[in-house]
Design a protein around this motif. Structure first.
Motif, short mmCIF file in Angstrom:
data_model
loop_
_atom_site.label_atom_id
_atom_site.label_comp_id
_atom_site.label_asym_id
_atom_site.label_seq_id
_atom_site.Cartn_x
_atom_site.Cartn_y
_atom_site.Cartn_z
N ALA A 10 0.81 -1.22 0.00
CA ALA A 10 0.00 0.00 0.00
C ALA A 10 0.85 1.26 0.00
CB ALA A 10 -0.91 -0.01 1.23
N LYS A 11 0.28 2.33 -0.55
CA LYS A 11 0.85 3.65 -0.39
C LYS A 11 0.71 4.05 1.07
CE LYS A 11 -0.20 8.51 -1.32
NZ LYS A 11 -1.14 9.46 -1.95
N ILE A 12 1.78 4.56 1.67
CA ILE A 12 1.73 5.03 3.06
C ILE A 12 1.30 6.49 3.05
CG2 ILE A 12 2.97 5.31 5.21
CD1 ILE A 12 2.66 2.40 4.26
N ILE A 13 0.19 6.79 3.70
CA ILE A 13 -0.32 8.16 3.78
C ILE A 13 0.45 8.88 4.88
CG2 ILE A 13 -2.36 9.59 4.12
CD1 ILE A 13 -4.06 7.14 3.34
N ASP A 14 1.25 9.85 4.49
CA ASP A 14 2.18 10.52 5.40
C ASP A 14 1.48 11.66 6.14
OD1 ASP A 14 4.25 11.79 6.71
OD2 ASP A 14 5.63 11.71 5.01
N GLY A 15 0.95 11.35 7.31
CA GLY A 15 0.25 12.36 8.10
C GLY A 15 1.15 13.50 8.53
N LYS A 16 2.42 13.21 8.79
CA LYS A 16 3.35 14.27 9.20
C LYS A 16 3.52 15.31 8.11
CE LYS A 16 6.16 11.51 12.42
NZ LYS A 16 7.53 10.98 12.70
N ALA A 17 3.71 14.84 6.87
CA ALA A 17 3.92 15.77 5.75
C ALA A 17 2.66 16.57 5.45
CB ALA A 17 4.36 14.99 4.51
N ILE A 18 1.50 15.91 5.48
CA ILE A 18 0.25 16.60 5.18
C ILE A 18 -0.06 17.63 6.27
CG2 ILE A 18 -2.25 16.29 4.86
CD1 ILE A 18 -1.56 13.52 3.64
N ALA A 19 0.22 17.26 7.53
CA ALA A 19 0.02 18.21 8.64
C ALA A 19 0.96 19.40 8.52
CB ALA A 19 0.23 17.50 9.98
N GLU A 20 2.20 19.15 8.12
CA GLU A 20 3.15 20.25 7.96
C GLU A 20 2.69 21.21 6.86
OE1 GLU A 20 7.92 21.06 7.16
OE2 GLU A 20 7.10 19.04 6.93
N THR A 73 -2.71 4.61 6.60
CA THR A 73 -1.99 5.48 7.52
C THR A 73 -1.18 4.63 8.51
OG1 THR A 73 -3.89 5.57 9.04
CG2 THR A 73 -3.67 7.35 7.41
N PRO A 74 0.03 5.05 8.83
CA PRO A 74 0.81 4.35 9.85
C PRO A 74 0.43 4.83 11.24
CG PRO A 74 2.10 6.15 8.97
CD PRO A 74 0.78 6.17 8.23
N VAL A 75 0.85 4.09 12.24
CA VAL A 75 0.73 4.51 13.64
C VAL A 75 2.07 4.23 14.31
CG1 VAL A 75 -0.41 4.12 15.87
CG2 VAL A 75 -1.74 4.02 13.75
N PRO A 76 2.75 5.29 14.79
CA PRO A 76 2.37 6.70 14.74
C PRO A 76 2.69 7.31 13.37
CG PRO A 76 4.45 6.46 15.87
CD PRO A 76 3.99 5.05 15.57
N GLY A 77 2.35 8.59 13.20
CA GLY A 77 2.72 9.32 12.00
C GLY A 77 1.62 9.43 10.96
N GLY A 78 0.41 9.01 11.33
CA GLY A 78 -0.71 9.10 10.40
C GLY A 78 -1.72 10.15 10.84
N VAL A 79 -2.75 9.71 11.53
CA VAL A 79 -3.82 10.61 11.97
C VAL A 79 -3.33 11.56 13.07
CG1 VAL A 79 -6.11 10.75 13.02
CG2 VAL A 79 -5.63 8.99 11.32
N GLY A 80 -2.47 11.08 13.95
CA GLY A 80 -2.05 11.88 15.11
C GLY A 80 -1.58 13.28 14.78
N PRO A 81 -0.62 13.45 13.87
CA PRO A 81 -0.15 14.81 13.56
C PRO A 81 -1.24 15.72 13.01
CG PRO A 81 1.37 13.16 12.70
CD PRO A 81 0.16 12.42 13.17
N MET A 82 -2.27 15.13 12.39
CA MET A 82 -3.33 15.93 11.79
C MET A 82 -4.24 16.55 12.85
SD MET A 82 -2.89 16.00 8.58
CE MET A 82 -4.47 16.66 8.03
N THR A 83 -4.31 15.94 14.03
CA THR A 83 -5.25 16.42 15.04
C THR A 83 -4.89 17.83 15.49
OG1 THR A 83 -5.76 14.17 15.78
CG2 THR A 83 -6.22 15.95 17.31
#
Length: 292
Positions: A3-13, A263-273
């Motif tokens: 799967a493609k890893i959805i990078d929550g850190k990059a999207i949040a940044e 999404t990974p855990v950590p690094g997926g949804v968490g940074p977006m919150t």
């Protein structure tokens, strides 16, 4: 297939950078700054870390940060009085009372005391109700972040089948409402759902928000599905490890072999919150100051 890893850190940044640019533009034109007040009751270590991170990121995007720390045994009336003062403070555009609260405090009463226009957590019944009927509102941060992560994969949700595993007021129900508003066909699954694996296996989108480590197995995932893992659980400490491993509600190592994106855990949804908390604060500021 992997799967493609959805990078929550990059999207949040990227979201924080967009917010910072808008805040700087407003400050240059008007001299005004959005202000976020965070209230922490007690000294729960996880809450301490989370509140500290919120304060740092608030200042980093050019907003004013107001932090209020109260002892764990603070009377409920004193906390409600603080909320009332923050409601009346024109420098404060967003109010967040860090949960959970001590057992002697009625959480619902505190949430309902917050001015809905400053409820950047999106938990007030007025904001939850507006979301339900499709009106513009402040949306709970984790569901909003989950939607933005999904939108990084899907431009259009029309015709897609989505399953939300979990029915909490904080995540499950609001994320289902957001998906409905974007024309997905939504099923909410929970502990009483019959044949949960079969329900999940039929979905193009899976949002796991049930709080049970690795409940959703890889064999439950439809080939090519998009998986948003909201859960964050610490497993028991293994021999020789400094602390227990963090995992989500999805068995990542299994699901990543089947899903189209995850999404990974950590690094997926968490940074977006937190990024969505800042977005909500800017939204509340613009509504209060400019009527937008």
């Amino acid at each position: 297939m992997s799967a493609k890893i959805i990078d929550g850190k990059a999207i949040a940044e990227n979201l924080r950078n967009t917010i910072a640019a808008e805040v700087a533009d407003i400050a240059a034109r008007t001299g005004a700054q959005p202000g976020l007040a965070v209230v922490l009751v007690g000294n729960d270590p996880a809450s301490e870390v989370y509140v500290g991170s919120k304060a740092r990121q608030t200042v980093a995007v050019g907003m004013r940060s107001f932090e209020h720390r109260l002892p764990a045994d603070v009377p409920e009336a004193e906390l409600l009085a603080l909320v009332a003062r923050l409601n009346a403070d024109d420098a404060v555009d967003g109010i967040l009372v860090q949960l959970p609260l001590p057992a002697h405090i009625n959480t619902d009463r505190v949430i309902e005391a917050i001015d809905p226009a400053k409820d950047v957590d999106g938990f007030h019944p007025v904001n939850a109700g507006r979301l339900l009927i499709g009106l513009p509102t402040l949306v709970a941060c984790t569901p909003l972040g989950s939607l933005l992560l999904l939108q990084s994969v899907h431009q259009d949700f029309s015709g897609l089948s989505a399953v939300v595993v979990g029915r909490s007021n904080i995540v499950g129900k609001p994320v289902a409402q957001l998906l409905l508003q974007h024309n997905a066909t939504v099923t909410i699954a929970h502990s009483r759902t019959r044949d949960l694996p079969a329900v999940v296996r039929a979905a193009d989108i899976v949002v796991a928000a049930v709080g049970r480590p690795e409940l959703v197995r890889g064999e439950w995932i439809k080939s090519g599905a998009t998986v948003i893992d909201v859960g964050i659980n610490r497993l028991p400490q293994e021999p020789g490890a400094a602390k227990g491993r963090l995992v989500g509600d999805v068995a990542f190592d299994e699901a990543v072999k089947v899903a189209g994106a995850i999404t990974p855990v950590p690094g997926g949804v968490g940074p977006m919150t937190i990024a969505c908390l800042l977005r909500n604060t800017l939204q509340a500021f613009r509504a209060r100051r400019f009527g937008e």
